[in-house]
Design a protein around this motif. Structure first.
Motif, mmCIF file in Angstrom:
data_model
loop_
_atom_site.group_PDB
_atom_site.id
_atom_site.type_symbol
_atom_site.label_atom_id
_atom_site.label_comp_id
_atom_site.label_asym_id
_atom_site.label_seq_id
_atom_site.Cartn_x
_atom_site.Cartn_y
_atom_site.Cartn_z
ATOM 1 N N HIS A 155 -4.681 28.010 37.333
ATOM 2 C CA HIS A 155 -5.273 29.270 37.646
ATOM 3 C C HIS A 155 -4.463 30.852 37.110
ATOM 4 C CE1 HIS A 155 -5.190 26.733 41.750
ATOM 5 N NE2 HIS A 155 -4.346 26.114 40.966
ATOM 6 N N VAL A 156 -5.932 31.109 36.912
ATOM 7 C CA VAL A 156 -5.564 32.505 35.860
ATOM 8 C C VAL A 156 -5.207 33.389 36.425
ATOM 9 C CG1 VAL A 156 -6.870 33.762 33.584
ATOM 10 C CG2 VAL A 156 -6.945 31.362 33.832
ATOM 11 N N GLU A 157 -4.055 34.227 36.564
ATOM 12 C CA GLU A 157 -4.105 35.151 37.431
ATOM 13 C C GLU A 157 -3.523 36.298 36.635
ATOM 14 O OE1 GLU A 157 -0.228 34.297 39.105
ATOM 15 O OE2 GLU A 157 -1.384 32.679 40.507
ATOM 16 N N VAL A 158 -4.611 37.757 36.665
ATOM 17 C CA VAL A 158 -4.492 38.681 35.291
ATOM 18 C C VAL A 158 -3.352 40.038 35.890
ATOM 19 C CG1 VAL A 158 -5.175 40.978 34.829
ATOM 20 C CG2 VAL A 158 -5.774 38.795 34.541
ATOM 21 N N TYR A 159 -2.275 40.655 35.954
ATOM 22 C CA TYR A 159 -1.653 41.551 36.640
ATOM 23 C C TYR A 159 -1.729 43.155 36.431
ATOM 24 C CZ TYR A 159 0.589 37.158 38.183
ATOM 25 O OH TYR A 159 0.764 35.981 39.059
ATOM 26 N N GLY A 160 -1.823 43.421 37.673
ATOM 27 C CA GLY A 160 -2.094 45.081 37.341
ATOM 28 C C GLY A 160 -1.176 46.216 38.118
ATOM 29 N N LEU A 161 -1.840 47.504 38.828
ATOM 30 C CA LEU A 161 -1.886 48.184 39.555
ATOM 31 C C LEU A 161 -3.518 48.810 40.316
ATOM 32 C CD1 LEU A 161 1.115 50.785 38.416
ATOM 33 C CD2 LEU A 161 1.101 49.323 39.883
ATOM 34 N N CYS A 162 -3.947 48.016 41.784
ATOM 35 C CA CYS A 162 -4.805 48.323 42.066
ATOM 36 C C CYS A 162 -5.445 49.526 41.917
ATOM 37 C CB CYS A 162 -4.613 47.498 43.737
ATOM 38 S SG CYS A 162 -3.671 48.277 44.677
ATOM 39 N N PRO A 163 -6.035 50.213 42.173
ATOM 40 C CA PRO A 163 -6.683 51.786 42.397
ATOM 41 C C PRO A 163 -5.798 52.253 43.337
ATOM 42 C CG PRO A 163 -8.754 50.431 42.696
ATOM 43 C CD PRO A 163 -7.175 49.625 42.053
ATOM 44 N N GLU A 164 -5.596 51.675 44.638
ATOM 45 C CA GLU A 164 -4.649 52.202 45.670
ATOM 46 C C GLU A 164 -3.632 52.657 45.504
ATOM 47 O OE1 GLU A 164 -6.315 49.607 46.000
ATOM 48 O OE2 GLU A 164 -8.111 49.904 47.619
ATOM 49 N N CYS A 165 -2.399 52.028 44.588
ATOM 50 C CA CYS A 165 -1.051 51.650 44.316
ATOM 51 C C CYS A 165 -1.654 53.103 43.270
ATOM 52 C CB CYS A 165 -0.680 50.699 43.821
ATOM 53 S SG CYS A 165 -0.335 49.360 45.391
ATOM 54 N N GLN A 166 -2.005 53.270 42.385
ATOM 55 C CA GLN A 166 -2.187 53.916 41.395
ATOM 56 C C GLN A 166 -2.687 55.620 41.772
ATOM 57 O OE1 GLN A 166 -5.410 53.232 38.405
ATOM 58 N NE2 GLN A 166 -5.578 50.621 39.022
ATOM 59 N N GLN A 167 -3.217 55.391 42.624
ATOM 60 C CA GLN A 167 -3.120 56.488 43.525
ATOM 61 C C GLN A 167 -1.697 57.172 44.319
ATOM 62 O OE1 GLN A 167 -6.190 56.848 45.665
ATOM 63 N NE2 GLN A 167 -6.321 59.390 46.544
ATOM 64 N N LYS A 168 -1.604 56.188 45.008
ATOM 65 C CA LYS A 168 -0.140 56.409 45.758
ATOM 66 C C LYS A 168 0.934 57.062 44.807
ATOM 67 C CE LYS A 168 -0.820 52.800 49.197
ATOM 68 N NZ LYS A 168 0.384 52.087 49.742
ATOM 69 N N LEU A 169 0.837 55.579 43.750
ATOM 70 C CA LEU A 169 2.127 56.404 42.856
ATOM 71 C C LEU A 169 1.835 57.372 40.955
ATOM 72 C CD1 LEU A 169 2.577 52.565 41.771
ATOM 73 C CD2 LEU A 169 3.947 54.314 43.383
ATOM 74 N N HIS A 170 0.726 57.685 41.611
ATOM 75 C CA HIS A 170 0.048 59.269 41.333
ATOM 76 C C HIS A 170 -0.460 59.201 39.644
ATOM 77 C CE1 HIS A 170 0.807 61.640 44.402
ATOM 78 N NE2 HIS A 170 1.728 61.785 44.517
ATOM 79 N N ILE A 171 -0.212 57.813 39.117
ATOM 80 C CA ILE A 171 -0.485 56.904 38.135
ATOM 81 C C ILE A 171 -2.559 57.432 37.323
ATOM 82 C CG2 ILE A 171 -1.048 55.567 36.201
ATOM 83 C CD1 ILE A 171 1.162 54.231 38.078
ATOM 84 N N ASP A 172 -2.105 58.164 36.530
ATOM 85 C CA ASP A 172 -4.040 58.577 35.899
ATOM 86 C C ASP A 172 -4.657 56.673 35.357
ATOM 87 O OD1 ASP A 172 -6.163 59.225 34.867
ATOM 88 O OD2 ASP A 172 -5.003 60.658 32.798
ATOM 89 N N PRO A 173 -5.979 56.838 36.145
ATOM 90 C CA PRO A 173 -6.331 55.807 35.970
ATOM 91 C C PRO A 173 -6.807 55.423 34.659
ATOM 92 C CG PRO A 173 -7.953 56.408 37.420
ATOM 93 C CD PRO A 173 -6.699 57.881 37.046
ATOM 94 N N ALA A 174 -7.445 56.303 33.662
ATOM 95 C CA ALA A 174 -7.376 56.682 32.557
ATOM 96 C C ALA A 174 -6.347 56.225 31.594
ATOM 97 C CB ALA A 174 -7.881 58.175 32.175
#
Length: 166
Positions: free
Chosen positions: A135-154
């Protein structure tokens, strides 16, 4: 829709090959898993299916999922609260999991089958294990959480690990 029907037919054929009866309950649970990519918990399945199938119990769902996992038709994914979520694995894929909200998203890479073969071969060659699954899993922040947390997706965290050191 045609691909979902083919995947469902293949999963039902797998049950029959193992001399397992295709009950209406097993069929409705499999149909849900094939047609939804929400990686449901047992409770989610029960809520979604009990309205249209009134004699479906939580025990039936647990037993069916355990059977489908044992047959390799469905995989278990750890939930952020210590429980399990389930995923139909008819077409090889990997998962991206949000570290903030726990959302799981399927990623269907065209060459993922070859990547899996390489991972399995390397794991066997380096450890001697008989590899039965992965089972391969990659971790990060989804687009919704990036927006909620005010993280620049760039901001690309992954590029920092591959950048040339200065």
């Amino acid at each position: 829709m045609a691909q979902s029907n083919q995947l469902l037919a293949h999963a039902l054929a797998t049950l029959k090959e193992h001399h397992i009866r295709v009950t209406p309950q097993r069929q409705i649970i499999l149909t849900y898993l094939v047609t939804h990519h929400n990686h449901p918990s047992v409770e989610t399945l029960y809520t979604a299916l009990s309205a249209e199938f009134s004699n479906l119990s939580m025990a039936t769902i647990y037993n069916t999922l355990n059977l489908l996992v044992d047959l390799g038709i469905v995989i278990e994914l750890p939930n952020d609260n210590g429980g399990l979520r389930y995923d139909f694995y008819g077409k090889p894929h990997y998962h991206v999991i949000c570290e903030n909200c726990g959302k799981i998203t399927d990623v269907f890479a065209p060459d993922f089958g070859a990547i899996e073969d390489t991972l399995n071969r390397e794991a066997h060659d380096q450890t001697g294990y008989l590899i039965t699954s992965n089972h391969v899993e990659v971790y990060g922040l989804c687009p919704e959480c990036q927006q909620k947390l005010h993280i620049d997706p760039a901001r690309k965290q992954w590029s920092q690990t591959t950048a040339d050191p200065k």
